[in-house]
Enzyme design. Sequence first.
Site, short mmCIF file in Angstrom:
data_model
loop_
_atom_site.label_atom_id
_atom_site.label_comp_id
_atom_site.label_asym_id
_atom_site.label_seq_id
_atom_site.Cartn_x
_atom_site.Cartn_y
_atom_site.Cartn_z
CE LYS A 54 16.84 50.30 55.22
NZ LYS A 54 16.25 49.92 56.43
CE1 TYR A 62 19.33 53.70 55.89
CE2 TYR A 62 18.98 54.26 53.84
CZ TYR A 62 19.34 53.81 54.90
OH TYR A 62 16.81 53.88 55.20
CB SER A 96 16.57 52.88 51.59
OG SER A 96 17.22 53.38 50.89
#
Lengths: 327, 327
Positions: free
Chosen positions: A155, A151, A127
Amino acid sequence: MHILIIGAAGMIGRKLTHRILADRRVSDREITRLTLADVVDPAVPPGAATAIETRAADLSLPGVAESLVAARPDLIFHLAGIVSGEAEANFAKGYRVNLDGTHLLFEAIRAEAARAPYRPRLVFTSSIAVFGAPFPARIGDEFFTTPLTSYGTQKAIGELLLADYSRRGFFDGLGIRLPTICIRPGKPNAAASGFFSNILREPLIGREAVLPVSESVRHWFASPRAAIGFLIHAATLDLGRVGPRRNLNLPGLSATVGEEIEALRRVAGDKAASLIRREADPVIERIVSGWATDFDARRALALGFRAETSFDEIIRAHIEDELGENI
Amino acid sequence: MHILIIGAAGMIGRKLTHRILADRRVSDREITRLTLADVVDPAVPPGAATAIETRAADLSLPGVAESLVAARPDLIFHLAGIVSGEAEANFAKGYRVNLDGTHLLFEAIRAEAARAPYRPRLVFTSSIAVFGAPFPARIGDEFFTTPLTSYGTQKAIGELLLADYSRRGFFDGLGIRLPTICIRPGKPNAAASGFFSNILREPLIGREAVLPVSESVRHWFASPRAAIGFLIHAATLDLGRVGPRRNLNLPGLSATVGEEIEALRRVAGDKAASLIRREADPVIERIVSGWATDFDARRALALGFRAETSFDEIIRAHIEDELGENI
């Protein structure tokens, strides 16, 4: 060829499944078996000619990764994970699913390869959340990853593991940093980024949508159709051309909300555009102001990845793929 | 103030212990308790006035991190880890010690903070191994981390975890990427980087040393004394000045092997320099050719970190600290 899709029940997973079943091959290899895994049982598209099995299982629990890898799939799409908002709200769950789940998958492949030669292709959806403000107006391929969410951190760690496990020859991995997907099909949702899709999807079916930010807000987009194209390209790309740096900024479209609305007006008329109701939300304005606006994705472009180059294209893809070409 | 040093038995850990016991305070806070932990029982310097306890324990085993953190140290130096060559030779051990050990420590602090307010300062020694070739002649503060070793991968992951746990308020972390430490005291070792120290340390005590690469090889150095200065500065720095990007390229000296030898000649004379025997080793030449040569460490410099600016200084520091000022 046996393909395993982990995270098959999500929006991207479902579209990828449909594409694979329609193509019946990836590059020149016929698909003989497809395994769909997710925490909820993925739906099997009706009438598929390929042998399909589904697995409802949580990758972060002991033994699950091993059992998924035991059948030695040739190609693994790792799309699973919990989303940004939930990883921020539930710190432990985010690390368990997004970090431990990914690491357990990679370890299961390594263990399988230790038993007998095995080296699958692995495509991992990363991402642009691996980047954290402040950044340059255009983020280049060599800009550092300093995420400002858990998050994004998870990633970025997945990317590092993927590159090292690939370097060591346990699998052939490629990590792709998807732009914000627009137009997301389905219902409006409460995600801070939801409005980018809502203000196009809803007016296209005659419904009102709320725009909580100013028209000058700029962001980075690709359609669901482009995202599936990225995944298929990543699955077939000659990795000799990629080298050891296995995580790529993908191409996308840098556009403002005003440009989105002008494209809507061109494709669907003034009446559609008039269904957008301005209702400023300072909280969403603040969140979005920290997001990346543009990328120089020259590596991925040179490797053949392609995205839309205008919002007109993105809207037309949505009309074709989601609305049966009717507006 | 209670200080915990994890990795206290290593070269840097021992020097840091000596410095802390000599200073008896860090910044304006008196040291009341010192805990030294390592996989082997760390030696307690004789005659110390401070309360010292030692712990022989492996951070990567269940319960060890919790037991170290249970006493709520105010300042934690996390120096522990297995080195680059071993992490490459033993993949599973490298991940267990360098990744799992670090994550378990961070989780233990988070659990302790959940019981009652607790937010220690945590200083983590990272490495320039987080970078992988090709890189620019000078690596800037915003260059991306694409390690080419498992050790570098594990350090880069530790950095990401440190930044996220700090952002969430579980501790106040700072990660510092140490240059190659030179002159390493002790005996010549087989590490690929060993010759950078060997060719100075050995001639300074009248012994021959082997130079396996050409004099044009350039690399990035700081003395053990500078490294201890980095650690103390990192422990006391106002983190409000650092912001969310918690991992720093530290200052160092970019110099060639030829410049090392010229400094040796200036400080210790032609006779010392003549003890260097050229014996080309293509394997070491090849390994070293992939290493970083120079950094633009302007962030760390602006934050007050200081290293030597010439090899003359590095050699003099060694003579003062290791040879009782005698050569």
